[in-house]
Design a protein around this motif. Structure first.
Motif, mmCIF file in Angstrom:
data_model
loop_
_atom_site.group_PDB
_atom_site.id
_atom_site.type_symbol
_atom_site.label_atom_id
_atom_site.label_comp_id
_atom_site.label_asym_id
_atom_site.label_seq_id
_atom_site.Cartn_x
_atom_site.Cartn_y
_atom_site.Cartn_z
ATOM 1 N N LEU A 191 26.531 156.731 80.385
ATOM 2 C CA LEU A 191 26.649 155.545 79.549
ATOM 3 C C LEU A 191 27.841 155.696 78.616
ATOM 4 C CD1 LEU A 191 22.913 154.912 78.520
ATOM 5 C CD2 LEU A 191 24.252 153.651 80.209
ATOM 6 N N GLY A 192 28.581 154.606 78.427
ATOM 7 C CA GLY A 192 29.724 154.630 77.528
ATOM 8 C C GLY A 192 29.324 154.332 76.103
ATOM 9 N N THR A 193 30.260 154.483 75.209
ATOM 10 C CA THR A 193 29.968 154.257 73.794
ATOM 11 C C THR A 193 29.665 152.799 73.498
ATOM 12 O OG1 THR A 193 32.347 154.010 73.391
ATOM 13 C CG2 THR A 193 31.385 156.202 73.060
ATOM 14 N N HIS A 194 30.135 151.885 74.394
ATOM 15 C CA HIS A 194 29.897 150.464 74.162
ATOM 16 C C HIS A 194 28.694 149.931 74.947
ATOM 17 C CE1 HIS A 194 33.646 150.188 71.958
ATOM 18 N NE2 HIS A 194 34.298 150.733 72.973
ATOM 19 N N ASP A 195 28.052 150.797 75.715
ATOM 20 C CA ASP A 195 26.847 150.366 76.433
ATOM 21 C C ASP A 195 25.698 150.253 75.449
ATOM 22 O OD1 ASP A 195 27.899 150.231 79.057
ATOM 23 O OD2 ASP A 195 27.858 152.417 79.166
ATOM 24 N N GLU A 196 25.036 149.117 75.504
ATOM 25 C CA GLU A 196 23.917 148.899 74.592
ATOM 26 C C GLU A 196 22.635 149.421 75.237
ATOM 27 O OE1 GLU A 196 21.582 145.264 72.274
ATOM 28 O OE2 GLU A 196 23.403 144.878 73.425
ATOM 29 N N PRO A 197 22.040 150.477 74.681
ATOM 30 C CA PRO A 197 20.824 151.017 75.278
ATOM 31 C C PRO A 197 19.660 150.056 75.054
ATOM 32 C CG PRO A 197 21.257 152.110 73.197
ATOM 33 C CD PRO A 197 22.438 151.209 73.463
ATOM 34 N N PRO A 198 18.697 150.044 75.976
ATOM 35 C CA PRO A 198 17.534 149.189 75.783
ATOM 36 C C PRO A 198 16.620 149.753 74.707
ATOM 37 C CG PRO A 198 17.229 150.563 77.706
ATOM 38 C CD PRO A 198 18.631 150.818 77.210
ATOM 39 N N ASP A 199 15.627 148.990 74.355
ATOM 40 C CA ASP A 199 14.635 149.444 73.393
ATOM 41 C C ASP A 199 14.052 150.771 73.882
ATOM 42 O OD1 ASP A 199 12.296 149.898 71.935
ATOM 43 O OD2 ASP A 199 11.874 147.779 71.718
ATOM 44 N N PRO A 200 14.163 151.840 73.093
ATOM 45 C CA PRO A 200 13.649 153.144 73.561
ATOM 46 C C PRO A 200 12.156 153.113 73.846
ATOM 47 C CG PRO A 200 14.189 153.220 71.217
ATOM 48 C CD PRO A 200 14.743 151.931 71.743
ATOM 49 N N GLY A 201 11.439 152.170 73.261
ATOM 50 C CA GLY A 201 10.008 152.085 73.515
ATOM 51 C C GLY A 201 9.662 151.619 74.910
ATOM 52 N N LEU A 202 10.615 151.000 75.596
ATOM 53 C CA LEU A 202 10.329 150.498 76.939
ATOM 54 C C LEU A 202 10.084 151.644 77.915
ATOM 55 C CD1 LEU A 202 12.809 147.506 77.426
ATOM 56 C CD2 LEU A 202 10.373 147.440 76.832
ATOM 57 N N HIS A 203 10.913 152.673 77.868
ATOM 58 C CA HIS A 203 10.720 153.794 78.799
ATOM 59 C C HIS A 203 9.393 154.492 78.524
ATOM 60 C CE1 HIS A 203 11.218 157.891 80.453
ATOM 61 N NE2 HIS A 203 11.811 157.239 81.440
ATOM 62 N N GLU A 204 9.064 154.677 77.265
ATOM 63 C CA GLU A 204 7.797 155.313 76.924
ATOM 64 C C GLU A 204 6.618 154.460 77.388
ATOM 65 O OE1 GLU A 204 5.476 154.359 74.395
ATOM 66 O OE2 GLU A 204 4.243 156.177 74.616
ATOM 67 N N ALA A 205 6.823 153.133 77.428
ATOM 68 C CA ALA A 205 5.746 152.228 77.822
ATOM 69 C C ALA A 205 5.433 152.301 79.313
ATOM 70 C CB ALA A 205 6.104 150.795 77.433
ATOM 71 N N ILE A 206 6.345 152.854 80.119
ATOM 72 C CA ILE A 206 6.094 152.938 81.566
ATOM 73 C C ILE A 206 4.789 153.677 81.833
ATOM 74 C CG2 ILE A 206 6.893 154.002 83.710
ATOM 75 C CD1 ILE A 206 9.745 153.388 82.869
ATOM 76 N N ALA A 207 4.580 154.792 81.166
ATOM 77 C CA ALA A 207 3.373 155.590 81.398
ATOM 78 C C ALA A 207 2.141 154.976 80.742
ATOM 79 C CB ALA A 207 3.588 157.013 80.881
ATOM 80 N N ARG A 208 2.327 154.170 79.703
ATOM 81 C CA ARG A 208 1.183 153.605 78.979
ATOM 82 C C ARG A 208 0.722 152.268 79.533
ATOM 83 N NH1 ARG A 208 1.524 151.891 74.257
ATOM 84 N NH2 ARG A 208 3.771 151.817 73.885
ATOM 85 N N ARG A 209 1.562 151.611 80.326
ATOM 86 C CA ARG A 209 1.199 150.290 80.820
ATOM 87 C C ARG A 209 0.128 150.383 81.910
ATOM 88 N NH1 ARG A 209 0.585 147.615 84.755
ATOM 89 N NH2 ARG A 209 1.265 149.412 85.986
ATOM 90 N N HIS A 210 -1.005 149.757 81.668
ATOM 91 C CA HIS A 210 -2.057 149.643 82.670
ATOM 92 C C HIS A 210 -2.619 148.232 82.605
ATOM 93 C CE1 HIS A 210 -1.934 153.957 83.116
ATOM 94 N NE2 HIS A 210 -2.308 154.154 81.855
ATOM 95 N N THR A 211 -3.042 147.730 83.723
ATOM 96 C CA THR A 211 -3.728 146.440 83.730
ATOM 97 C C THR A 211 -5.065 146.584 83.030
ATOM 98 O OG1 THR A 211 -2.670 145.706 85.773
ATOM 99 C CG2 THR A 211 -4.759 144.666 85.195
ATOM 100 N N SER A 212 -5.339 145.693 82.096
ATOM 101 C CA SER A 212 -6.623 145.711 81.390
ATOM 102 C C SER A 212 -7.455 144.522 81.852
ATOM 103 C CB SER A 212 -6.419 145.652 79.871
ATOM 104 O OG SER A 212 -7.669 145.652 79.207
#
Length: 329
Positions: free
Chosen positions: A107-128
């Motif tokens: 990633l370059g210095t001008h690349d805007e990273p996504p919300d860091p919480g999104l990657h962490e949410a991959i493991a937490r997301r479950h259908t309820s």
């Protein structure tokens, strides 16, 4: 073709672990991964043997599932500090090759990273499949979910109370049709697994939810007439909060984009503390799917009805191994 620098095993493992955590209809996980040794692109192939011929004859739901896995791949790449270049349907001579994902550089210095919480949410997301509290979701969070869908080339329609009731009636009509269609019920039941089963696919019986005692929300009945121990009916939220995911076109690449948008929305909701469940029944009947489009919307092709709100976490479902197939596959 000139061979590119090989991806190390740890990087591939991290990418695939994220990919297989994506949601899929009936947890069929209809994907297969292959690392091309020349381009070092991670190919995403469909799995014909893990499809639903009656509920999903056009494979649209399968493409949604694969699209969700592609979004997780992209997110995992960025989490590793790498750019991800995605080509959808890259080879017309290989219809089962749905995407190729290649890491092109840091990633370059001008690349805007996504919300860091999104990657962490991959493991937490479950259908309820449990009742939600009915506590209203703040408008800024709903706006974030809609923006996520739009960023992935889809749209998210948030109905008013009358619109939500209309969508639930259509979903209930589809659920009723499914109940009177023995072959469809058998197809669904084939993907329900007994507790402790060794298979990494399908939905464990313990992950199923209760029916709505108020009969307002038509949660899918996966077991039909099977004489199993059912959960007692519970009262679900009185004012259900819904979002309809749709795209302006209805081609194969649109289905893959819709799947990416779906996962973006689900992860955004999870990162903000929400729970979600997916109501897909009406999408499995062409006439009901068309009727799900909001009145006066032009070129609206619905893909998924999302129920969201605050409530208990869902039960996780098993996942197949996050390994790529051999290069000769």
């Amino acid at each position: 073709m000139r061979t590119r620098a090989a991806l190390d095993a740890a990087t591939v493992e991290s990418l695939l672990a994220a990919a297989v955590a994506a949601p899929s209809i009936h947890n069929t996980q209809p994907w297969r991964f292959r690392l091309d040794p020349d381009s070092q692109a991670l190919e995403v192939h469909s799995m014909p043997q893990r499809t639903l011929p009656l509920a999903d004859p056009t494979h649209r739901a399968q493409y949604l599932s694969v699209g969700a896995a592609i979004f997780n791949l992209r997110l995992a790449a960025v989490h590793l500090g790498r750019r991800a270049e995605v080509r959808l349907l890259p080879d017309p001579h290989q219809p089962g090759l749905l995407a190729a994902v290649r890491l092109t550089g840091p990633l370059g210095t001008h690349d805007e990273p996504p919300d860091p919480g999104l990657h962490e949410a991959i493991a937490r997301r479950h259908t309820s499949r449990l009742p939600f509290t009915g506590r209203p979701v703040p408008e800024p969070i709903v706006a974030e979910m809609a923006a996520a869908a739009h960023a992935a080339a889809a749209r998210l329609h948030i109905p008013d109370i009358a619109g939500a009731r209309r969508l639930l009636r259509l979903t209930a009509a589809a659920e009723g049709r499914n109940h009177t269609h023995p072959a469809r019920m058998a197809e669904t039941l084939a993907w329900i697994t007994a507790p402790g089963a060794a298979t990494p696919y399908g939905i464990p019986l313990t992950a199923l939810g209760p029916p709505d005692a108020g009969r307002r929300i038509p949660m899918r009945d996966f077991t039909g007439p099977l004489p199993v121990v059912r959960r007692p009916a519970l009262w679900f939220e009185r004012h259900v909060q819904l979002a309809l995911l749709w795209t302006p076109h209805d081609r194969r690449d649109d289905w893959l984009r819709a799947g990416q948008a779906l996962q973006y929305v689900l992860l955004t909701a999870t990162a903000r503390g929400l729970r979600t469940s997916l109501l897909h029944q009406a999408m499995e009947w062409p006439d009901l799917r068309a009727a799900m489009a909001p009145p006066h919307y032009k070129r609206c092709h619905p893909h998924m009805l999302i129920r969201f709100g605050y409530g208990p976490d869902g039960t996780g479902t098993p996942r197949g191994p996050g390994r790529s197939a051999p290069a000769v596959a």
